[in-house]
Scaffold this motif. Structure first.
Motif, short mmCIF file in Angstrom:
data_model
loop_
_atom_site.label_atom_id
_atom_site.label_comp_id
_atom_site.label_asym_id
_atom_site.label_seq_id
_atom_site.Cartn_x
_atom_site.Cartn_y
_atom_site.Cartn_z
N VAL A 169 64.97 -21.69 28.71
CA VAL A 169 66.23 -20.98 29.18
C VAL A 169 67.41 -21.29 28.31
CG1 VAL A 169 67.39 -23.13 30.57
CG2 VAL A 169 67.82 -20.80 31.28
N ASN A 170 67.42 -22.44 27.38
CA ASN A 170 68.38 -22.48 26.50
C ASN A 170 68.40 -21.49 25.37
OD1 ASN A 170 69.73 -24.62 27.47
ND2 ASN A 170 68.40 -26.22 26.20
N GLU A 171 66.96 -21.12 25.00
CA GLU A 171 66.81 -19.95 24.09
C GLU A 171 67.20 -18.55 24.70
OE1 GLU A 171 62.84 -20.20 23.00
OE2 GLU A 171 63.06 -21.86 21.74
N ALA A 172 66.96 -18.33 26.08
CA ALA A 172 67.51 -17.21 26.66
C ALA A 172 68.92 -16.98 26.65
CB ALA A 172 66.80 -17.01 28.09
N LEU A 173 69.48 -18.24 27.16
CA LEU A 173 71.15 -18.27 26.98
C LEU A 173 71.70 -18.05 25.67
CD1 LEU A 173 71.83 -21.41 29.30
CD2 LEU A 173 72.65 -18.85 29.62
N THR A 174 71.01 -18.16 24.68
CA THR A 174 71.57 -18.20 23.52
C THR A 174 71.50 -16.70 23.09
OG1 THR A 174 70.68 -20.51 22.45
CG2 THR A 174 71.06 -18.64 20.65
N LEU A 175 70.16 -15.98 23.33
CA LEU A 175 70.17 -14.64 23.03
C LEU A 175 71.12 -13.92 23.86
CD1 LEU A 175 66.14 -14.45 23.03
CD2 LEU A 175 67.70 -13.76 21.16
N LEU A 176 71.28 -14.09 25.14
CA LEU A 176 72.10 -13.38 26.10
C LEU A 176 73.66 -13.48 25.74
CD1 LEU A 176 70.20 -14.03 29.36
CD2 LEU A 176 70.67 -11.79 28.24
N THR A 177 74.07 -14.57 25.34
CA THR A 177 75.40 -14.98 25.23
C THR A 177 75.72 -14.72 23.66
OG1 THR A 177 75.13 -17.24 24.67
CG2 THR A 177 75.64 -16.60 27.06
N GLY A 178 74.98 -15.00 22.72
CA GLY A 178 75.33 -14.81 21.34
C GLY A 178 75.88 -16.31 20.76
N THR A 179 75.87 -16.90 21.79
CA THR A 179 76.44 -18.49 21.39
C THR A 179 75.24 -19.65 21.73
OG1 THR A 179 78.46 -17.79 22.21
CG2 THR A 179 78.17 -20.15 22.08
N ALA A 180 75.24 -20.59 20.77
CA ALA A 180 74.23 -21.62 21.02
C ALA A 180 74.18 -22.33 22.10
CB ALA A 180 74.36 -22.51 19.76
N ALA A 181 73.15 -22.36 22.79
CA ALA A 181 73.15 -23.23 24.06
C ALA A 181 73.42 -24.54 24.03
CB ALA A 181 71.76 -23.09 24.87
N GLY A 182 72.97 -25.25 22.99
CA GLY A 182 73.29 -26.61 22.86
C GLY A 182 72.24 -27.65 23.26
N GLU A 183 72.03 -28.65 22.49
CA GLU A 183 71.16 -29.75 22.99
C GLU A 183 71.72 -30.97 23.34
OE1 GLU A 183 68.03 -29.13 24.01
OE2 GLU A 183 67.96 -27.28 23.31
N LYS A 184 71.39 -31.93 24.38
CA LYS A 184 72.05 -33.20 24.73
C LYS A 184 71.73 -34.07 23.48
CE LYS A 184 71.77 -33.24 29.61
NZ LYS A 184 71.00 -33.98 30.67
N ASP A 185 73.06 -34.82 23.37
CA ASP A 185 72.91 -35.93 22.48
C ASP A 185 72.26 -37.37 23.07
OD1 ASP A 185 75.10 -36.84 23.56
OD2 ASP A 185 76.56 -36.43 22.17
N GLU A 186 72.48 -38.33 22.50
CA GLU A 186 71.92 -39.62 23.02
C GLU A 186 72.69 -40.05 24.29
OE1 GLU A 186 71.91 -42.48 19.83
OE2 GLU A 186 70.14 -41.73 18.86
N LYS A 187 73.89 -39.67 24.46
CA LYS A 187 74.73 -40.04 25.40
C LYS A 187 74.78 -38.96 26.52
CE LYS A 187 77.98 -42.66 22.35
NZ LYS A 187 79.42 -42.78 22.03
#
Length: 818
Positions: free
Chosen positions: A754-772
Motif C-alpha cells: 500500500v506504500n507504493e500505491a500511496l506514493t503513486l496516488l499522492t506523488g509523495t513518498a510514503a516513507g518507511e519506519k526507522d528503528e524507533k
C-alpha cells in the motif's frame, strides 16, 4: 521517493506469433485424437469404470462450458466397444401369482425371437385347440363318456322301475322330478280309484311307495357321483386332447431354448396352464356372448381367458447392439429412470397386465453406462432418491410414485425386480458436488469417484500446437471454412484471455466453439473461402456490441456527469475504485468513486455499505482489516482515537468481494493525512494486515472500464491504473488499450504494498519506519502518524482535561528531544 515505473508493453498482453504455429491453414493439421487438458478427469473416469466394486460410480464436476458431457460420452463409448452386449429382458405372466409378473433374461438377440415365438404360439393356441376339440376322435370319445353316464343313469332308474312294477307301481317323470304311481292290471290307478280301495289295500300301496321312494333316493344320491365321474373323465379327455394338440408346439420351443433353464420352466408352466384352462380358452368367448350383457352392460373380457397371457413383453431388446449400452438420460424423471406400469380403460374401469409394463433408462442401460445431469435429476421429485435406492439395492423395482408415497391404494402389478449392473456418471458443478458430499451421507457411498474437470491448462509450445489441432478437428467436424494461421493465433489469444491467466489456456470449449462458428459466419458474409484474423476480430467485436448496451449506458451517464467520477485533478479522501459487473456471458469493468471521512472518535472504521446491509461478508472482512492495519502500523502503543466512514458513492446494489480494500485503505489514509489523491488514477487490489497488495479477479475488465472512461474524456498521459504485482500474469489487455499505452497516453502500474500505491496516488513518498518506529518527516505516513497521535491526545484531553495537558506537554518535550 523511489520511482515506480509503468509496466512495459510486453507484460500487458501475450501475443501469439502465427509463424510459430507452423501451418498456413487448418486443413494442414491432423485431427486431435485425445481430450485436451483433462488428464486428471480422464484418469478418474478410467479408474471409476475399471473398478467393479459396488459404489464406484462417478461424479464429473466442473463449471459449464467444459464439454464434460462430450468428453464423458466419448470416453464411455470407447470403453463400451470393448465390452459385451448385455442380456435381453422380458416380463411374462406369473401363473402362480398374476399380480407379480416374472422377469426373464435371455442372451442378446434371443429376446425378440422368444417374443415372436410366443406370439405365434398365443395366436395358434385357440385354432389348434378348436380343431382338436372338433375332431371326430374327440367327439366320439366325448359321446362315449356322455353315453356311459346316460346308460348308467338309465340302468339304475330302470332297475328301480322294474322293482316298482313288481310292487304294483310305476316310476314316472314329472316337471317336478321323479315320482311313483300305483298301477293295477298295467294301468295307472287314478286318485278316485285309489280312494275306493279298501283301507288295507291303500296301506299296502303306501308302504310299497315309501319303500320305492327310499330306493329312488338311494339311486339319486348315487347320480352326482356319476356326474362327477363323468366330468373327471371329460377333464382328463380335454387335458389329454389339449396336451396332444399343443404338445408338439411347446416341445419345439423347448428344444429351441434348451440352453435356457428359466425359459424351459416358463414353457412348462405355460403348457400346464393351457391344459388346465383349455375350456375357457376354447369356449370362454362363446359362453360370454351367450350370456349376453348383464344388468350393468357388457363386462370386460377376463384376461385369464385370453391367449394373450402366453405372450411375452420384451422390455429390453439388444438384438441390434454391438457393445455395451451408453445412454444419456436428458429427462431423468422417476418413471423414465425406473420404468412404469401403464393402464387401459375398459368400460370405465382401469385395467392393466404384464404386457403394459414399460422399461426405464436403467433397464435399457443395464450392463452399461448411464449419464445424468445432476441438476435435472434433483429438479424432478424423488428421482434422485429413487436412483440412490436402486443403486444401493442392486435391482430395478418398478413401482409407481403414488405407491411409493402411499397416495394410491388401487390394485396394481408388482413386477419381479431385475438385477442391476450399471455404472452411473453424474454431471454437475462443483458446488452441487460439495453440497451433496457434505449433506447427503449416502452420496459418498454411491459416488466414490470425483472426476474434476479443469478450466485451464498450461500454455506451452506443445499445448499450443495441440490446441491448434483440436481447433482444426472442430472446424472439420462442424464443416466450417478453413482457418488461417493468423486466425488461429488470434483465437489462441482470446483463449488465453478467457482463462484469466496469460500463462494458461482455457479449456471452456463451449466459448471456443461459439467463436469459431461466429468467425466463420463473418467470413461467409465477406464471401471469403478462408477465415482470417480480421474475421475473428469482427466476431469478437460483434458479440461485444450485442451485449454491451448496459456498459455503454453507464459510460454515457458517467461522461455526462450523472455518475460522478473524476479523471483529473486531486482530492482528499477520494479515490477511483474498480469493480466488475458480471452479466452471465458478458462482464465489464465499472469505475466507482470511494470516499472516506475521519473525525475524532473511538477507533471505529464504519463501513456504510455494511451498515445498510449492501455489503457482503467478504467486503466487510476487507474493511475490518483496515482498522487493524492502522493500529499496527501507526499507533501500536496507543489506542486509535478516530472515527472514520467509508462508502461507495452512487452504489445502490449489493457489494461483495475485497478487491476494493486497497482503494479503501488509500482513501482512508488520504483523509487522515489530509493529502489529496490523483483522480486520474484508479486502483484495484486486496490488502492484508501487513499492507501487502493481493491479487483480485477481473483485472482486464477493470482496467479497460477505467480506460474507456478516460478515453471518452480525453487521454492526457497522466491517467492509469494501479494493480497488485501478483495480477501482472493475468494481464491480456485489449488492443485499444495497448495502443494508447504504446503512445504514452495511459499507464499500468504494479505495486507490492500500500506504500507504493500511496506514493503513486499522492506523488509523495510514503516513507518507511526507522528503528524507533518513526516515519521520516514530509512523508505521507509521518503525516498519518502525527494526526492519529493528535487524535489520541485530544480524546484524552476531552476525557481527562488536567492529566491530558501534562501528558501532552511530556509527549511534546519527548518529541522535541528526539
Amino acid at each position: 521517493m523511489v520511482d515506480i515505473n509503468p509496466l512495459p508493453l510486453d507484460r500487458l498482453s501475450w501475443k501469439c506469433n502465427p509463424e510459430s504455429l507452423k501451418f498456413n491453414t487448418t486443413d494442414q493439421l491432423e485431427d486431435l485424437g485425445q481430450v485436451l487438458g483433462q488428464d486428471r478427469a480422464i484418469e478418474a473416469i478410467r479408474f471409476g469404470t475399471n473398478m467393479s466394486h459396488k459404489g464406484y460410480n462417478i461424479f464429473a464436476l466442473g463449471p459449464d462450458g467444459l464439454d464434460k458431457h462430450e468428453v464423458v460420452m466419448a470416453f464411455l463409448k470407447d470403453r463400451a466397444r470393448e465390452e459385451t452386449v448385455p442380456s435381453d429382458w422380458c416380463y411374462v405372466y406369473n401363473f402362480q401369482d398374476p399380480r407379480r409378473p416374472n422377469a426373464l433374461a435371455l442372451p442378446p438377440g434371443r429376446g425378440v425371437q422368444f417374443s415372436q415365438d410366443m406370439s405365434r404360439l398365443a395366436e395358434d393356441i385357440p385354432f389348434v385347440l378348436k380343431n382338436a376339440f372338433e375332431s371326430e376322435e374327440y367327439q366320439t370319445r366325448s359321446n362315449m363318456i356322455q353315453q356311459e353316464i346316460k346308460d348308467a343313469q338309465d340302468e339304475a332308474l330302470s332297475a328301480v322301475d322294474q322293482e316298482a312294477r313288481q310292487r304294483g307301481a310305476a316310476l314316472k317323470m314329472t316337471p317336478l322330478g321323479f315320482t311313483f304311481v300305483p298301477i293295477r292290471d298295467g294301468k295307472t290307478v287314478s286318485p278316485d280309484e285309489f280312494r275306493k280301495l279298501s283301507e288295507q289295500e291303500r296301506e299296502d300301496i303306501e308302504e310299497n311307495l315309501d319303500y320305492l321312494r327310499e330306493k329312488l333316493e338311494e339311486v339319486l344320491e348315487f347320480m352326482p357321483d356319476l356326474l362327477t365321474e363323468s366330468r373327471e373323465k371329460m377333464r382328463k379327455l380335454n387335458e389329454e386332447t389339449a396336451g396332444h394338440a399343443i404338445g408338439h408346439l411347446v416341445e419345439q420351443l423347448k428344444k429351441k431354448y434348451a440352453d435356457l433353464e428359466e425359459v424351459i420352466e416358463y414353457l412348462a408352466a405355460a403348457q400346464e396352464d393351457i391344459i388346465q384352462n383349455v375350456h375357457q380358452i376354447v369356449h370362454g368367448a362363446e359362453e360370454e356372448a351367450a350370456r349376453g350383457p348383464g344388468p350393468e352392460g357388457p363386462q370386460p373380457h377376463s384376461f385369464a381367458l385370453e391367449p394373450g397371457r402366453y405372450m411375452v413383453n420384451l422390455i429390453v431388446d439388444n438384438s441390434d447392439a454391438k457393445h455395451a449400452p451408453v445412454i444419456h438420460e436428458d429427462e431423468p424423471t422417476y418413471d423414465r429412470l425406473l420404468g412404469r406400469v401403464e393402464y387401459r380403460s375398459e368400460m370405465g374401469t382401469l385395467m392393466t397386465d404384464f404386457r403394459l409394463i414399460r422399461a426405464g433408462a436403467l433397464h435399457s442401460v443395464n450392463g452399461g453406462y448411464l449419464v445424468v445431469d445432476i441438476l435435472k435429476l434433483l429438479q424432478h421429485p424423488y428421482a434422485y432418491e429413487a436412483l440412490k435406492r436402486t443403486l444401493k439395492s442392486g435391482e430395478i423395482k418398478i413401482e409407481s410414485l403414488g405407491q411409493v408415497l402411499g397416495f394410491i391404494n388401487t390394485v396394481s402389478l408388482e413386477p419381479e425386480p431385475i438385477p442391476l449392473e450399471v455404472k452411473v456418471v453424474l454431471l454437475g458443478t462443483r458446488i452441487l458436488y460439495y453440497l451433496l458430499n457434505s449433506l447427503d451421507p449416502e452420496f459418498t457411498d454411491l459416488f466414490k469417484v470425483a472426476a474434476d474437470f479443469d478450466e485451464q491448462m498450461d500454455r506451452t509450445e506443445e499445448s499450443l500446437a495441440l490446441y491448434a489441432r483440436m481447433l482444426a478437428s472442430r472446424i472439420r467436424e462442424e464443416e466450417l471454412r478453413p482457418f488461417t494461421s493468423d486466425a488461429i493465433a488470434r483465437i489462441l489469444e482470446r483463449v488465453v484471455r478467457y482463462s484469466g491467466d496469460s500463462e494458461k489456456l482455457s479449456t471452456r470449449l463451449k466459448y471456443v466453439g461459439d467463436l469459431l462458428r461466429e468467425a466463420d459466419y463473418h467470413a461467409g458474409q465477406d464471401k471469403k473461402a478462408q477465415v482470417t484474423a480480421d474475421h475473428v476480430d469482427q466476431a469478437v467485436k460483434a458479440r461485444e456490441y450485442r451485449q454491451s448496451r448496459m456498459r455503454e449506458r453507464l459510460l454515457e451517464q458517467t461522461g455526462q456527469g450523472t455518475i460522478l467520477i473524476d479523471t483529473s485533478g486531486s482530492q482528499v479522501g477520494q479515490v477511483n475504485g474498480l469493480s466488475v459487473l458480471d452479466l452471465g456471458s458478458y462482464a465489464f469493468g465499472r469505475p466507482t468513486r470511494i470516499t472516506a471521512r475521519v473525525r475524532l472518535g473511538k477507533g471505529e472504521v464504519v463501513d456504510i455499505e455494511r451498515e445498510v446491509k449492501l455489503g457482503g461478508p467478504i467486503h466487510s472482512k476487507g474493511v475490518l482489516i483496515l482498522s487493524s492495519f492502522l493500529g499496527a502500523h501507526y499507533q501500536p502503543d496507543l489506542p486509535l482515537s478516530l472515527s472514520a466512514s467509508l462508502v461507495f458513492e452512487q452504489s445502490y446494489g449489493g457489494i461483495e468481494g475485497d478487491s476494493a480494500s486497497m482503494a479503501e485503505l488509500c482513501t482512508l489514509l488520504s483523509a487522515i493525512a489530509e493529502i489529496p489523491l490523483k483522480q486520474g488514477m484508479a486502483i484495484t487490489g486486496s490488502v492484508n494486515q501487513q499492507g501487502q497488495a493481493q491479487a483480485i479477479g477481473g483485472v482486464n475488465e477493470k482496467i479497460e472500464g477505467f480506460f474507456d472512461l478516460c478515453a471518452l474524456r480525453g487521454l492526457d498521459g497522466s491517467q492509469g491504473v494501479i494493480i497488485p504485482v501478483s495480477n501482472v500474469r493475468h494481464l491480456m489487455l485489449d488492443q485499444r488499450v495497448l495502443e494508447a499505452i504504446e503512445a504514452g497516453k495511459f499507464n499500468i502500474y504494479a505495486v507490492e504494498t500500500v506504500n507504493e500505491a500511496l506514493t503513486l496516488l499522492t506523488g509523495t513518498a510514503a516513507g518507511e519506519k526507522d528503528e524507533k518506529g518513526q516515519y521520516p518527516d514530509g512523508t505521507v505516513n509521518r503525516k498519518i502518524q502525527d494526526r492519529l497521535r493528535d487524535f489520541s491526545i485530544r480524546l484524552r484531553k476531552f476525557a481527562h482535561p488536567e492529566s491530558a495537558d501534562k501528558d501532552g506537554e511530556k509527549e511534546t518535550d519527548e518529541e522535541d528531544r528526539s
